[in-house]
Motif scaffolding. Structure first.
Motif, short mmCIF file in Angstrom:
data_model
loop_
_atom_site.label_atom_id
_atom_site.label_comp_id
_atom_site.label_asym_id
_atom_site.label_seq_id
_atom_site.Cartn_x
_atom_site.Cartn_y
_atom_site.Cartn_z
N ALA A 19 -2.83 -7.66 -0.73
CA ALA A 19 -2.49 -6.26 -1.00
C ALA A 19 -3.76 -5.40 -0.99
CB ALA A 19 -1.72 -6.13 -2.31
N PHE A 20 -3.78 -4.31 -1.76
CA PHE A 20 -5.02 -3.53 -1.88
C PHE A 20 -5.19 -2.99 -3.29
CE2 PHE A 20 -2.20 -0.96 1.11
CZ PHE A 20 -1.51 -0.28 0.13
N TYR A 21 -5.10 -3.94 -4.24
CA TYR A 21 -5.27 -3.60 -5.65
C TYR A 21 -6.20 -4.60 -6.33
CZ TYR A 21 -0.84 -1.36 -4.48
OH TYR A 21 0.13 -0.62 -3.86
N ALA A 22 -6.95 -4.08 -7.31
CA ALA A 22 -7.68 -4.94 -8.24
C ALA A 22 -7.01 -4.76 -9.60
CB ALA A 22 -9.14 -4.53 -8.29
N TYR A 23 -6.78 -5.88 -10.27
CA TYR A 23 -6.13 -5.82 -11.58
C TYR A 23 -7.14 -6.34 -12.60
CZ TYR A 23 -2.01 -5.42 -14.56
OH TYR A 23 -1.09 -5.01 -15.50
N ALA A 24 -7.75 -5.41 -13.31
CA ALA A 24 -8.88 -5.75 -14.17
C ALA A 24 -8.45 -5.97 -15.62
CB ALA A 24 -9.92 -4.63 -14.10
N LYS A 51 -9.70 -4.84 7.80
CA LYS A 51 -11.15 -5.04 7.68
C LYS A 51 -11.74 -4.05 6.69
CE LYS A 51 -11.75 -6.87 12.38
NZ LYS A 51 -12.27 -6.57 13.74
N ALA A 52 -11.27 -2.82 6.74
CA ALA A 52 -11.76 -1.80 5.81
C ALA A 52 -11.33 -2.13 4.38
CB ALA A 52 -11.25 -0.43 6.20
N PHE A 53 -10.07 -2.54 4.21
CA PHE A 53 -9.59 -2.92 2.88
C PHE A 53 -10.41 -4.08 2.32
CE2 PHE A 53 -5.16 -1.35 4.23
CZ PHE A 53 -5.39 -0.09 3.70
N ASP A 54 -10.71 -5.05 3.17
CA ASP A 54 -11.48 -6.21 2.74
C ASP A 54 -12.86 -5.78 2.24
OD1 ASP A 54 -12.18 -8.84 2.25
OD2 ASP A 54 -12.62 -9.30 4.34
N LEU A 93 12.96 -12.95 -8.85
CA LEU A 93 12.17 -12.04 -8.03
C LEU A 93 10.87 -12.73 -7.67
CD1 LEU A 93 11.54 -9.21 -6.85
CD2 LEU A 93 10.60 -8.62 -9.10
N PHE A 94 10.52 -12.72 -6.39
CA PHE A 94 9.29 -13.37 -5.94
C PHE A 94 8.49 -12.37 -5.12
CE2 PHE A 94 6.76 -16.13 -3.10
CZ PHE A 94 6.16 -16.93 -4.05
N VAL A 95 7.21 -12.20 -5.48
CA VAL A 95 6.38 -11.19 -4.82
C VAL A 95 5.02 -11.79 -4.48
CG1 VAL A 95 5.48 -8.84 -4.92
CG2 VAL A 95 7.51 -9.44 -6.25
N SER A 96 4.76 -11.94 -3.21
CA SER A 96 3.48 -12.48 -2.76
C SER A 96 3.20 -11.98 -1.34
CB SER A 96 3.50 -14.02 -2.78
OG SER A 96 2.30 -14.57 -2.28
N PRO A 97 2.07 -11.28 -1.14
CA PRO A 97 1.07 -10.81 -2.09
C PRO A 97 1.65 -9.84 -3.12
CG PRO A 97 0.21 -10.70 0.14
CD PRO A 97 1.69 -10.95 0.25
N SER A 98 1.00 -9.81 -4.27
CA SER A 98 1.54 -9.08 -5.42
C SER A 98 0.97 -7.68 -5.57
CB SER A 98 1.25 -9.86 -6.70
OG SER A 98 1.40 -9.04 -7.85
N ASN A 99 1.84 -6.75 -5.85
CA ASN A 99 1.49 -5.49 -6.47
C ASN A 99 1.97 -5.62 -7.91
OD1 ASN A 99 1.25 -2.85 -7.38
ND2 ASN A 99 2.76 -2.00 -5.97
N PRO A 100 1.09 -5.60 -8.91
CA PRO A 100 -0.21 -4.93 -8.92
C PRO A 100 -1.43 -5.83 -8.86
CG PRO A 100 0.51 -5.25 -11.18
CD PRO A 100 1.59 -5.86 -10.29
N THR A 101 -1.29 -7.15 -8.85
CA THR A 101 -2.46 -8.00 -9.10
C THR A 101 -3.22 -8.41 -7.85
OG1 THR A 101 -1.21 -10.08 -8.96
CG2 THR A 101 -1.26 -8.96 -11.11
N GLY A 102 -2.58 -8.35 -6.68
CA GLY A 102 -3.21 -8.85 -5.47
C GLY A 102 -3.17 -10.36 -5.37
#
Length: 405
Positions: free
Chosen positions: A332-337, A305-308, A179-188
């Motif tokens: 994506a639109f996630y921050a993985y803290a 632009k808004a997401f950025d 499985l390959f995911v880029s951009p990634s959910n959940p990490t971005g």
């Protein structure tokens, strides 16, 4: 009861379905909405759902479709021919990947495309290498298809990006799919073109299939490009499956239109499955998706632009909290803290030992909904979606700062 009567089964729900964990992201979102309905001013960072309305030109096409009687009837299970053609053209435009309409099936959202990909490729016991942290649905879809998810964890120290050495170490004689995911959910996280090519060439050399989820392809930042593994590693040949959809790019999560791209025999098998599972996707939704994929990307750029802007505000705000480290996501639109330094620390009279306990504490006392790392792999992390309004984002981050100081 006669002595030879068969013993009644005690399980009312099948083991297969009973073993499924509910979607953690949807569960968090549902709890946040329930608290809001009860009058609590909860800020929800849980769901990966753009707060923008679907662009007008897409909605207008759907409105026209409602009144056209041809859309009131069954249509081909695999999708409207004109939509499949538009997906072919869009795939060439965005990825440089050449396909034919017979290599496309239109599905009821990206989730159905994910499930049908694994259901079509896997036999019982086949293993799938799953870069971790992962979207919560991937392992469940693999298990439902009879497969075995094999987690390959990459932490913040390596930008949440797995390496071929890690994949090699996790591979066994039962491994069939990467499985390959880029951009990634959940990490971005976003793999570079070189990293994508290296992983694709490794998979090709091992004779593996690759299932690539490209639903966030248009959401990258800081000049970081999206690279499709299908074009970066043509060596994969006909062992390539792509899943995608209109949900994230065009703010169409509720329209439920996705698609799966693959070799003709695989798509034929998936279409046979779908013909029994759901039949065709709603024709009105398909007409809306046709307007989306065949139309301009202007509205997409405006949302990006808004997401950025929100991405930068969220990362800055989270990193200002002692005990939280948040790498800057490039997609994506996630921050993985990383919240491992908060675990074991007393917070508001409670000492959470897991990120799940921390997320519950934050929701109940700070009235902020986040998704704990357990939904995506190991404990010690939280995912926050920044696909919500600027004011809510600022207020949510301020609450976290005040609560966790």
């Amino acid at each position: 009861m006669p002595a030879d009567a068969p013993k009644a089964r005690t399980n009312r729900v099948s083991h297969r379905v009973g073993a499924i964990a509910e979607s953690a992201t949807l569960a968090v979102d549902a709890k946040a909405k329930a608290l809001k309905a009860a009058g609590r001013p909860v800020i929800g960072f849980g769901a990966g759902e753009p707060d923008f309305p679907t662009p007008d030109y897409i909605v207008e096409e759907a409105a026209k479709a409602v009144f056209d009687p041809k859309n009131h009837r069954y249509s081909p299970a695999g999708g409207l021919p004109e939509l499949k053609t538009a997906i072919v053209e869009k795939t060439m435009r965005d990825s440089g990947y050449e396909i034919e309409p017979a290599q496309v099936i239109v599905t009821n959202g990206g989730k159905q495309a994910v499930f049908e990909s694994f259901a079509t490729l896997l036999d019982p016991g086949d293993e799938v290498l799953v870069p971790t942290p992962f979207w919560t649905t991937y392992p469940e879809a693999i298990r439902l298809a009879g497969g075995v998810p094999v987690e390959v964890f990459a932490g913040p120290e390596q930008g949440y990006l797995v390496t071929t050495d890690q994949l090699e170490a996790a591979m066994t004689e039962r491994t069939k799919v990467l499985l390959f995911v880029s951009p990634s959910n959940p990490t971005g996280a976003v793999y570079s073109e070189e990293e994508t090519r290296r992983i694709g060439q490794w998979a090709a050399a091992k004779g593996l299939w690759v299932v690539s989820d490209e639903i966030y392809e248009h959401l990258t930042y800081d000049g970081v490009p999206f690279t499709s593994i299908a074009t970066a590693a043509p060596e994969l040949g006909d062992r390539m499956v792509i899943v995608n959809g209109v949900a994230k790019t065009y703010a169409m999560t509720g329209w439920r239109v996705g698609w799966m791209i693959g070799p003709k025999d695989v798509i034929k098998g998936a279409t046979n499955l779908q013909s029994h599972l759901t039949s065709n996707v709603s024709n009105v939704s398909q007409r809306a998706a046709l307007a989306a994929v065949a139309g301009p990307l202007t509205a997409v750029e405006d949302m990006k632009k808004a997401f950025d802007r929100r991405r930068k505000a969220m990362v800055e705000g989270l990193n200002a909290i002692d005990g939280i480290e948040c790498p800057t996501p490039h997609g994506a639109f996630y921050a993985y803290a990383d919240v491992r330094n908060l675990l074991g620390r007393e917070i508001a009279g409670v000492t959470p030992s897991t990120s799940a306990e921390l997320a519950t504490l934050i929701l109940e006392q700070a009235e902020v909904a986040v998704v704990p790392g357990e939904a995506f792999g190991p404990s010690g992390y939280i995912r926050l979606s920044y696909a919500l309004g600027d004011d809510d984002l600022a207020e949510g981050v301020r609450r976290l700062q005040d609560f966790l100081r």
